[in-house]
Design an enzyme around this catalytic site. Structure first.
Site, mmCIF file in Angstrom:
data_model
loop_
_atom_site.group_PDB
_atom_site.id
_atom_site.type_symbol
_atom_site.label_atom_id
_atom_site.label_comp_id
_atom_site.label_asym_id
_atom_site.label_seq_id
_atom_site.Cartn_x
_atom_site.Cartn_y
_atom_site.Cartn_z
ATOM 1 N N ASP A 40 10.746 -7.562 -3.180
ATOM 2 C CA ASP A 40 10.751 -8.834 -2.464
ATOM 3 C C ASP A 40 9.315 -8.993 -1.975
ATOM 4 O OD1 ASP A 40 10.801 -10.889 -0.678
ATOM 5 O OD2 ASP A 40 12.521 -10.164 0.490
ATOM 6 N N ASN A 49 7.986 -11.740 -0.879
ATOM 7 C CA ASN A 49 7.894 -12.831 0.103
ATOM 8 C C ASN A 49 6.791 -13.829 -0.264
ATOM 9 O OD1 ASN A 49 9.910 -12.856 2.226
ATOM 10 N ND2 ASN A 49 9.193 -10.800 2.733
ATOM 11 N N GLU A 80 15.524 -3.644 1.948
ATOM 12 C CA GLU A 80 16.361 -3.809 3.152
ATOM 13 C C GLU A 80 17.627 -2.942 3.087
ATOM 14 O OE1 GLU A 80 17.135 -7.514 5.050
ATOM 15 O OE2 GLU A 80 15.187 -8.376 4.504
#
Length: 525
Positions: free
Chosen positions: A412, A414, A265
């Site tokens: 990440d 998730n 991100e």
């Protein structure tokens, strides 16, 4: 033009000099008539002399004629020639300055490098007697420091930086100055990462690698109305602003003294204008891979004196699945499930893979992978396809292109430790009857049995959470390592639950993201 004969360049200079003199000597017609100075000024004599005083012949091409130390004569004036002098093309300070947080200028130069430039920092002088300052007076605050950390004593004062570009060979160009747009503001006090920095004061030794994985929360997602009111209503609005969070982030990341940093991100502008200038000053080189549909992506930084970059192998999952023969079998299987296939192909998720070589021991290489998988809670089936593509791609690099090099896979994901994705990565296989294949209901079921050849271990284990927001907390981030080749030396403890929840949840005034960085020291077996 390098190939043009010197004579033509000198003639042009003479014409321009005459025009300049003409302008400078413009008088009224009457005055000129009285002086008898009617008509154009005569072009001055223009010659170029080499360093030893010989005139340079007019047929010599520019590239050979204009040498360092040559002297240009224009009429009676003399100009020393400097060839490719160091010069600054950009000098910028961050918009927000906080006491106790490093200020990292953005420096772009030609024929110079930031590490060879000279830096002098100044602060405003406080007006005596508390009245308005009469004129701006500046007091030197630091010399020879590329990064400056203002103390609490400087709160309320603006900063100025004077930078002189240098090329590392004792040549310096003209200095430039830049003033901060606003004053130094008070910092937030204790941050969640302060205690962690006690473990990471020094860079670890040559045989070890300190790795960091961190989703830093893209500005694209932090600054929406939805974020402010629904996702993070507990976070003070100013603490969601990019300038504020960048201050915290730069202090946090530089304080980890890492050798490898994998970030998710990352806004393109944050990478270019903030992270690269800051981490470059601390010895790290950065690589960026954008998600095509978004303005954010992945960044990998590596320590320059420990590693050099051998090659990059970044992919977008959807593109690779369709175009690379490597994934043909998976692609054919996926085609049986058009609804799932469409979802997988719509995602813009990417994988960043960098092959690094140890500078101290060139026989040691590393395959460093970084990713951010699809986020939706019911998207377990999509994540399984994405991770299958990722692991096939990494296999191609770490088994075919660079046989048997160790893998470090950060990101990440998730995916919690109970998920199919985590199970697949850790065990090397997933059965076609795993419940995650029906994570979004029967109509989007897609069943396959998949395997991969790696023996991967979560270096930081399975913390209670790496993401802590109002409505959810769980472990989603991992640093997977090749357990045949690498072992964990130490894991830097995560912030305490008390620290994480001081301001209810994350992000907060003392923590810049909704995720928590994972940090571990690894060594070769």
């Amino acid at each position: 033009d390098q190939a043009e004969p010197l004579g033509r360049a000198l003639a042009r200079i003479a014409t321009n000099a005459a025009k300049g003199q003409g302008k400078a000597g413009k008088k009224s017609k009457k005055a000129r008539a009285e002086d008898g100075a009617e008509g154009e000024a005569a072009a001055p004599a223009v010659r170029l002399f080499s360093r030893d005083g010989a005139a340079v012949a007019e047929e010599v091409p520019n590239a050979a004629a204009w040498q360092d130390g040559a002297v240009l004569h224009i009429g009676a004036a003399r100009y020393r020639v400097e060839r490719n002098p160091p010069s600054l093309t950009e000098l910028r300070l961050p918009r927000s300055l906080l006491a106790g947080f490093p200020v990292c200028p953005k420096v772009t130069a030609e024929f110079a490098a930031p590490q060879h430039c000279l830096f002098r920092w100044f602060r405003e002088q406080r007006p005596a007697g508390g009245g308005d300052a009469a004129g701006e007076a500046w007091v030197e605050a630091a010399a020879d420091e590329r990064v400056f950390t203002p103390s609490n004593a400087l709160v309320g004062l603006r900063l100025k930086l004077r930078c002189t570009p240098g090329d590392g060979e004792q040549r310096y160009g003209p200095a430039r100055e830049v003033e901060s747009s606003g004053p130094v503001e008070a910092g937030p006090g204790a941050c969640t990462f302060d205690a962690r920095h006690l473990y990471t004061k020094k860079v670890c030794g040559q045989g070890s690698v300190r790795a960091v994985s961190y989703n830093i929360l893209a500005d694209t997602y932090a600054q929406t109305e939805f974020s402010r009111t629904v996702l993070y209503p507990y976070c003070a609005p100013y603490a969601l602003e990019i300038d504020y969070r960048q201050n915290l982030l730069k202090k946090e990341l530089t304080g980890y003294s890492a050798d490898l940093i994998c970030l998710q991100e990352v806004d393109k502008s944050v990478f270019v204008d903030s992270l690269v200038p800051a981490l470059d000053a601390f010895g790290l080189e950065g690589l960026f891979k954008i998600k095509e549909k978004q303005h954010e992506g992945l960044a990998t930084f590596y320590r320059r004196d420990k590693f050099s970059l051998l090659s990059q192998h970044d992919i977008a999952f959807s593109e690779a699945l369709l175009s690379e023969p490597l994934h043909k079998e998976l692609c054919d299987q996926l085609a049986k499930y058009p609804l799932v296939q469409e979802k997988v192909l719509q995602r813009s998720s990417v994988l960043q893979v960098s092959v690094l070589q140890c500078t101290a021991d060139p026989s040691k290489k590393l395959c460093v992978a970084n990713t951010h998988l699809y986020w939706h809670p019911k998207g377990g089936n999509i994540r399984l396809i994405q991770i299958a593509v990722a692991l096939s791609h990494i296999k191609h690099i770490a088994c075919d292109l660079y046989p048997s090099i160790p893998v470090i896979f950060c990101g990440d994901f998730n995916s919690t430790p109970s998920s199919g994705t985590y199970g697949f990565i850790s065990s090397g296989a997933i059965a076609e009857d795993h419940e995650d294949w029906v994570s979004n209901g029967e109509e989007e079921k897609c069943s396959m049995s998949l395997t991969h050849p790696f023996k991967l271990l979560s270096a930081c284990g399975e913390p209670a959470y790496t993401n802590y927001v109002g409505g959810f907390h769980g472990c989603l981030d991992y640093i997977f390592i090749d357990k045949n080749a690498l072992e964990v030396e130490q894991v830097i403890p995560l912030p305490s639950h008390e620290e994480v929840t001081t301001h209810q949840a994350l992000p907060s005034v003392s923590h810049p993201s909704d995720h928590i960085a994972l940090i571990c020291d690894l060594k070769w077996k």
